[in-house]
Design a protein around this motif. Sequence first.
Motif, PDB file in Angstrom:
ATOM      1  N   LEU A   1       0.825  -1.207   0.000  1.00  0.00           N
ATOM      2  CA  LEU A   1       0.000   0.000   0.000  1.00  0.00           C
ATOM      3  C   LEU A   1       0.864   1.264   0.000  1.00  0.00           C
ATOM      4  O   LEU A   1       0.817   2.052  -0.936  1.00  0.00           O
ATOM      5  N   GLU A   2       1.624   1.459   1.072  1.00  0.00           N
ATOM      6  CA  GLU A   2       2.388   2.696   1.214  1.00  0.00           C
ATOM      7  C   GLU A   2       3.424   2.863   0.115  1.00  0.00           C
ATOM      8  O   GLU A   2       3.524   3.935  -0.491  1.00  0.00           O
ATOM      9  N   ALA A   3       4.203   1.825  -0.140  1.00  0.00           N
ATOM     10  CA  ALA A   3       5.318   1.947  -1.087  1.00  0.00           C
ATOM     11  C   ALA A   3       4.868   2.401  -2.481  1.00  0.00           C
ATOM     12  O   ALA A   3       5.395   3.385  -3.004  1.00  0.00           O
ATOM     13  N   PRO A   4       3.905   1.734  -3.096  1.00  0.00           N
ATOM     14  CA  PRO A   4       3.523   2.201  -4.432  1.00  0.00           C
ATOM     15  C   PRO A   4       2.731   3.512  -4.426  1.00  0.00           C
ATOM     16  O   PRO A   4       2.854   4.312  -5.348  1.00  0.00           O
ATOM     17  N   LEU A   5       1.938   3.741  -3.375  1.00  0.00           N
ATOM     18  CA  LEU A   5       1.109   4.940  -3.352  1.00  0.00           C
ATOM     19  C   LEU A   5       1.902   6.221  -3.155  1.00  0.00           C
ATOM     20  O   LEU A   5       1.518   7.268  -3.684  1.00  0.00           O
ATOM     21  N   LYS A   6       2.998   6.170  -2.424  1.00  0.00           N
ATOM     22  CA  LYS A   6       3.748   7.403  -2.161  1.00  0.00           C
ATOM     23  C   LYS A   6       4.256   8.039  -3.442  1.00  0.00           C
ATOM     24  O   LYS A   6       4.370   9.247  -3.544  1.00  0.00           O
ATOM     25  N   PHE A   7       4.537   7.233  -4.460  1.00  0.00           N
ATOM     26  CA  PHE A   7       5.041   7.773  -5.715  1.00  0.00           C
ATOM     27  C   PHE A   7       3.929   8.420  -6.543  1.00  0.00           C
ATOM     28  O   PHE A   7       4.200   9.102  -7.520  1.00  0.00           O
ATOM     29  N   ARG A   8       2.682   8.206  -6.166  1.00  0.00           N
ATOM     30  CA  ARG A   8       1.555   8.822  -6.870  1.00  0.00           C
ATOM     31  C   ARG A   8       1.089  10.116  -6.209  1.00  0.00           C
ATOM     32  O   ARG A   8       0.241  10.814  -6.756  1.00  0.00           O
ATOM     33  N   ALA A   9       1.621  10.411  -5.042  1.00  0.00           N
ATOM     34  CA  ALA A   9       1.230  11.628  -4.329  1.00  0.00           C
ATOM     35  C   ALA A   9       1.766  12.857  -5.072  1.00  0.00           C
ATOM     36  O   ALA A   9       2.877  12.820  -5.609  1.00  0.00           O
ATOM     37  N   PRO A  10       0.994  13.930  -5.091  1.00  0.00           N
ATOM     38  CA  PRO A  10       1.443  15.140  -5.788  1.00  0.00           C
ATOM     39  C   PRO A  10       2.750  15.673  -5.193  1.00  0.00           C
ATOM     40  O   PRO A  10       2.910  15.744  -3.983  1.00  0.00           O
ATOM     41  N   GLY A  11       3.679  15.999  -6.075  1.00  0.00           N
ATOM     42  CA  GLY A  11       4.934  16.598  -5.645  1.00  0.00           C
ATOM     43  C   GLY A  11       5.996  15.629  -5.169  1.00  0.00           C
ATOM     44  O   GLY A  11       7.110  16.049  -4.846  1.00  0.00           O
ATOM     45  N   VAL A  12       5.691  14.351  -5.105  1.00  0.00           N
ATOM     46  CA  VAL A  12       6.684  13.375  -4.651  1.00  0.00           C
ATOM     47  C   VAL A  12       7.489  12.897  -5.852  1.00  0.00           C
ATOM     48  O   VAL A  12       6.969  12.231  -6.733  1.00  0.00           O
TER      49      VAL A  12
ATOM     50  N   LEU B   1      12.194   7.677  -2.747  1.00  0.00           N
ATOM     51  CA  LEU B   1      13.244   6.744  -2.317  1.00  0.00           C
ATOM     52  C   LEU B   1      13.747   7.081  -0.925  1.00  0.00           C
ATOM     53  O   LEU B   1      13.988   6.189  -0.113  1.00  0.00           O
ATOM     54  N   GLY B   2      13.913   8.355  -0.655  1.00  0.00           N
ATOM     55  CA  GLY B   2      14.357   8.757   0.678  1.00  0.00           C
ATOM     56  C   GLY B   2      13.372   8.338   1.755  1.00  0.00           C
ATOM     57  O   GLY B   2      13.757   7.783   2.794  1.00  0.00           O
ATOM     58  N   ILE B   3      12.098   8.567   1.493  1.00  0.00           N
ATOM     59  CA  ILE B   3      11.050   8.145   2.433  1.00  0.00           C
ATOM     60  C   ILE B   3      11.022   6.624   2.533  1.00  0.00           C
ATOM     61  O   ILE B   3      10.957   6.057   3.624  1.00  0.00           O
ATOM     62  N   GLY B   4      11.072   5.961   1.396  1.00  0.00           N
ATOM     63  CA  GLY B   4      11.022   4.501   1.367  1.00  0.00           C
ATOM     64  C   GLY B   4      12.152   3.858   2.153  1.00  0.00           C
ATOM     65  O   GLY B   4      11.947   2.876   2.861  1.00  0.00           O
ATOM     66  N   ARG B   5      13.340   4.408   2.046  1.00  0.00           N
ATOM     67  CA  ARG B   5      14.476   3.856   2.797  1.00  0.00           C
ATOM     68  C   ARG B   5      14.227   3.927   4.293  1.00  0.00           C
ATOM     69  O   ARG B   5      14.493   2.973   5.021  1.00  0.00           O
ATOM     70  N   LEU B   6      13.705   5.057   4.749  1.00  0.00           N
ATOM     71  CA  LEU B   6      13.406   5.203   6.179  1.00  0.00           C
ATOM     72  C   LEU B   6      12.307   4.235   6.620  1.00  0.00           C
ATOM     73  O   LEU B   6      12.422   3.574   7.651  1.00  0.00           O
ATOM     74  N   VAL B   7      11.257   4.168   5.826  1.00  0.00           N
ATOM     75  CA  VAL B   7      10.117   3.311   6.180  1.00  0.00           C
ATOM     76  C   VAL B   7      10.531   1.844   6.175  1.00  0.00           C
ATOM     77  O   VAL B   7      10.214   1.100   7.109  1.00  0.00           O
ATOM     78  N   PHE B   8      11.248   1.405   5.143  1.00  0.00           N
ATOM     79  CA  PHE B   8      11.628   0.001   5.071  1.00  0.00           C
ATOM     80  C   PHE B   8      12.688  -0.355   6.105  1.00  0.00           C
ATOM     81  O   PHE B   8      12.721  -1.482   6.595  1.00  0.00           O
TER      82      PHE B   8
END
Length: 124
Positions: A8-19, A25-32
Amino acid sequence: MVLAISFLEAPLKFRAPGVTVRIGLGIGRLVFRALNLAEAVLAAAVIAAVAAGGPPGPVIALTAAVTAVLLLQLGVVRPRLNRRSDRVLAGEDLPRSRSHLTYVAFEAVKVVLLLALGVSVLAA
């Protein structure tokens, strides 16, 4: 956690406006990193419980299988992804990696194994 973060989070974050890819990738590294730490702690707790409880064979086998998948992800796939994301964060424009697809495949296998483990524990 695996379903919520990986599927859910991983693919959706790249669809958010302005991301951008770099921000994602920076967010994903922290989350993972946080997810993998939580998984490792929970895996250790499950292993300790299984070792102390004398469960039936299927519970032991599934615990070993899901632990092996996690160890492969952390020891083999994640380092490759980290090296690649380092390059992207440094400004390189790279195509999607096979290691990413491998990680997703391991996540799917892990979800199936965790469900099977849960069912086996409840059935025991």
